[in-house]
Design an enzyme around this catalytic site. Sequence first.
Site, PDB file in Angstrom:
ATOM      1  CG  HIS A  96      61.652   2.518  56.793  1.00 14.29           C
ATOM      2  ND1 HIS A  96      60.327   2.159  56.671  1.00 14.29           N
ATOM      3  CD2 HIS A  96      61.660   3.722  57.404  1.00 14.29           C
ATOM      4  CE1 HIS A  96      59.571   3.116  57.165  1.00 14.29           C
ATOM      5  NE2 HIS A  96      60.354   4.076  57.628  1.00 14.29           N
ATOM      6  CE  LYS A 121      58.145  -8.200  46.089  1.00 13.18           C
ATOM      7  NZ  LYS A 121      57.756  -7.820  47.419  1.00 13.18           N
ATOM      8  NE  ARG A 122      62.538   1.278  42.755  1.00  6.79           N
ATOM      9  CZ  ARG A 122      62.913   2.562  42.828  1.00  6.79           C
ATOM     10  NH1 ARG A 122      62.042   3.485  43.170  1.00  6.79           N
ATOM     11  NH2 ARG A 122      64.140   2.919  42.532  1.00  6.79           N
ATOM     12  CE  LYS A 164      62.410  -4.399  47.147  1.00  6.72           C
ATOM     13  NZ  LYS A 164      61.480  -4.385  48.301  1.00  6.72           N
ATOM     14  CB  THR A 213      53.639  -2.361  52.607  1.00  6.11           C
ATOM     15  OG1 THR A 213      54.482  -1.770  51.612  1.00  6.11           O
ATOM     16  CG2 THR A 213      54.065  -1.885  53.973  1.00  6.11           C
ATOM     17  CE  LYS A 228      50.529  -1.271  49.730  1.00  3.75           C
ATOM     18  NZ  LYS A 228      51.632  -0.547  49.054  1.00  3.75           N
TER      19      LYS A 228
HETATM   20  O1  NBX Z   1      60.231   0.443  53.499  1.00  2.00           O
HETATM   21  C1  NBX Z   1      61.048  -0.112  52.505  1.00  2.00           C
HETATM   22  C2  NBX Z   1      61.533  -1.482  52.955  1.00  2.00           C
HETATM   23  O2  NBX Z   1      62.404  -2.021  52.007  1.00  2.00           O
HETATM   24  C3  NBX Z   1      60.312  -2.368  53.111  1.00  2.00           C
HETATM   25  O3  NBX Z   1      60.676  -3.621  53.600  1.00  2.00           O
HETATM   26  C4  NBX Z   1      59.321  -1.716  54.082  1.00  2.00           C
HETATM   27  O4  NBX Z   1      58.120  -2.415  54.089  1.00  2.00           O
HETATM   28  C5  NBX Z   1      59.025  -0.281  53.653  1.00  2.00           C
HETATM   29  C6  NBX Z   1      58.155   0.443  54.649  1.00  2.00           C
HETATM   30  O5  NBX Z   1      58.637   0.286  55.938  1.00  2.00           O
HETATM   31  N1  NBX Z   1      62.133   0.804  52.224  1.00  2.00           N
HETATM   32  C7  NBX Z   1      62.020   1.689  51.232  1.00  2.00           C
HETATM   33  O6  NBX Z   1      61.031   1.731  50.519  1.00  2.00           O
HETATM   34  N2  NBX Z   1      63.055   2.560  51.082  1.00  2.00           N
HETATM   35  C8  NBX Z   1      63.103   3.553  50.161  1.00  2.00           C
HETATM   36  O7  NBX Z   1      62.249   3.701  49.311  1.00  2.00           O
HETATM   37  C9  NBX Z   1      64.261   4.497  50.202  1.00  2.00           C
HETATM   38  C10 NBX Z   1      64.168   5.673  49.490  1.00  2.00           C
HETATM   39  C11 NBX Z   1      65.227   6.552  49.502  1.00  2.00           C
HETATM   40  C12 NBX Z   1      66.373   6.257  50.194  1.00  2.00           C
HETATM   41  C13 NBX Z   1      66.468   5.084  50.920  1.00  2.00           C
HETATM   42  C14 NBX Z   1      65.404   4.199  50.919  1.00  2.00           C
HETATM   43  N3  NBX Z   1      67.415   7.133  50.200  1.00  2.00           N
END
Ligand code: NBX
Length: 829
Positions: free
Chosen positions: A369, A561-562, A567, A669, A673
Amino acid sequence: MNQLSAAAADERTRTGLSKEALSRAFLDNLFYLQGRSLDVATDNNLYQAAAFTVRDRLLERWIRSAHVYKEQNARTVCYLSAEFLLGPHLANNLINLGIIEAARAAGDELDLDFEQILESEEEPGLGNGGLGRLAACYMDSLATTQIPAIGYGIRYEFGIFDQVIVDGWQVEKGDTWLRNGNPWEIPRPKLAFPVGFGGYSEEYADEYGVVRHRWRPELQINGVAYDTPIMGYGVNNVNLLRLWRSEAPESFNFGAFNVGDYYGAVHAKIGAETISKVLYPNDEPEAGKELRLKQQFFFVSCSLQDMIRLQLRNTGTLEHFSEKFAVQLNDTHPALAVAELMRLLMDEHLMGWEQAWTITRNTCHFTNHTLLPEALETWPVELFERLLPRHLEIIYAINQRFLDEVRVRFLNDEARVARMSLIDEGGGRKVRMAHLAAVGSRAINGVAELHSELLKSTVMKDFNDLWPERFHNVTNGVTPRRFMVVSNPELAALITETCGNDRWVSDLESLRDLEPHAEDHALQQRWRAVKTNAKRELSDWLGARTGYAPDPESLFDVQAKRFHEYKRQHLNLLHIIWLYEQIKQNANTDLTPRTFIFGGKAAPGYFMAKLMIKLINAVGEVINKDPQVNGTLRVLFMPDFNVKNGQRLYPAADLSEQISLAGKEASGTGNMKFSMNGALTIGTLDGANIEIRDEVGHENFFLFGMTATEVQQRQEAGYQPWEYYQRNEQLRSAIDLIASGLFSHGDAELFRPLTENLIHHDPFMVLADFEDYRERQQEVDRAYRDAHHWDRMSILNTTRMGKFSSDRSIRDYAQRIWQVEPTPVEVHD
Ligand code: NBX
């Protein structure tokens, strides 16, 4: 009523889904489970009664599904994920069961406020962001596409923190989502597995003289199963989400355990329970956090032991394990599955290496991811040795065989061998979890086309050279049930009415049927009215919480978003400050009135992200109060962006900000939405934006910014943000205004780390993309004034989103990665 829906209504009556059956069951659940009658029931009592009523209806279908799956010996997908960001269950389950109208009618008859009951649900926030929410969308789509599946994860007692804004700063509050109990889960106290930590590994000779290994852990805890049924839409399939809670085993009995050391015994018990206590709130790995590694091993081990139990119960042998189970690793968090499955097969079930390795390699599949190098997970070898000594041995053994393969394939290329090794030997030895996952998996995939290509050409290049056939792309998707039907009922009703049926809910491609109507002025008007209503609702909600209720006629421009520098929420903000300066310089500046809405959490330890939140609030405070602005601009921060609040936001957005630096956002994502709900996107050629733009049509998307290739070239040529700052007057004055202290009561220091970083480092090239972004925003301004044209674009954004249903993603995985087939479930009386 047509024949089909008459039959459906008939079936609903028979299976206890009629209005009468629902209100009877509801009152029973209020009285017998909670000892309450309607006149004294609290909101929570009513919610719990409703939840139990719905859950009971899921359980019948769940038992039936389990029975059918077992009988047909269907291949089962096991989705291993450290996060499942589920969001509220009640409305979603009512929709999926097809009884939301019956439930509403039952509520009306009892004189209850149905919306208020839905509102009372506290969402399980067992995830950080996109990755966790993706897992939840996939659970919905697996059930809907009738694929037998189990989601395995951790039942965190505290999920993602609640965000409150105090004086413009993010303050984190513990998430006590279990405070009032969780009616959706079924604890299975007898379904528990031991999980070891520490100790040592030893060799021994078995009764035939064969040398074997066993692990003698120093400590053992238990993982107890908590099951939540996951209902498919419009089908009878119910799948299982099984989350593990850590507990001390009964041998922790205080008397027997460690005589005389009562406090020591209590301490040990608390230690065991700590493992599933809290979700790590970072959306990037935190280096070396021991508890995090323990969490990963904990849920992986319980999940694999559970699969082995099922397979032995059904067939008595593990020989065909990989034919029965397809394990999907959601990023590297469950990558230990590779080593743990090997250990269980060899040490516990006495299989030889070759057979165990073939099974492991045919069972596991890995999704990546992120490409951000700082986000690629590694663990110190020293920590591994201490916590998981036997697994480290197995990893070394896997590595040795693997590197031999690399050496034979690429003669005399020790640099490559070092790059590909499961162990990073440079500066403190570390286990590379992505390499472990890749070596142990049959398929490796990225989450959008660009991301999958970059994966093959950058971080996993060596692996692609070795095994090109293992690399795939599966573009992410989101569930239209939650993100259209549940969150935007008015839009859903309009679509269904215009299509003449609701087939689109489980066949999103069929929205294309609506396309001819995009020109229809009557539809455009109703479409706009639905959007304006959603904006009004959001405005009321925000007004009550922030003190500013924005004008629903203004353009709602949303970035939710986060918070992350990549971003680029600060790019958005620089544009806002520039607009503000235009108004200040010329009160007659002709701007389209806009409401800028931000939402999102920052990792508690991420200083720059938290400063960005503070800056947004500080800018909002000045702009929103400035009489000269006179409401033309509003800047609002929606506190505590989570699934529930997202559901308020998506329907109300006119413009969706997807402005990451090209090459950094794996997919995104939220972009899907928003677009499904008729927002237009202003975005870069990053992640799934590229595919969204191709689907909705280039003329219905506001594109700006460098391409991923240009970004790379610019970086290689030596990027100098300072030059952009000097050259672009608009940009310079926006940055200078922040630095002047205008937004910080004269304090010129507060935001200096942010402005200085932009001018001198700007790792995500905000300055390089600013001018193009500003120009595109001016186009947005103009476009919004032509209502017909805008509405047409909005309609086309929704109708062309078929590809981004998570049903399509799951079908892709099913066919291309897992080779699994749907297993329909019939319900007979
Ligand atoms: O995953 C996200 C990506 O940044 C997005 O681009 C993508 O759409 C989405 C789904 O594929 N990654 C993400 O949300 N990562 C985390 O939340 C995360 C949580 C814990 C960690 C590392 C990453 N240790």
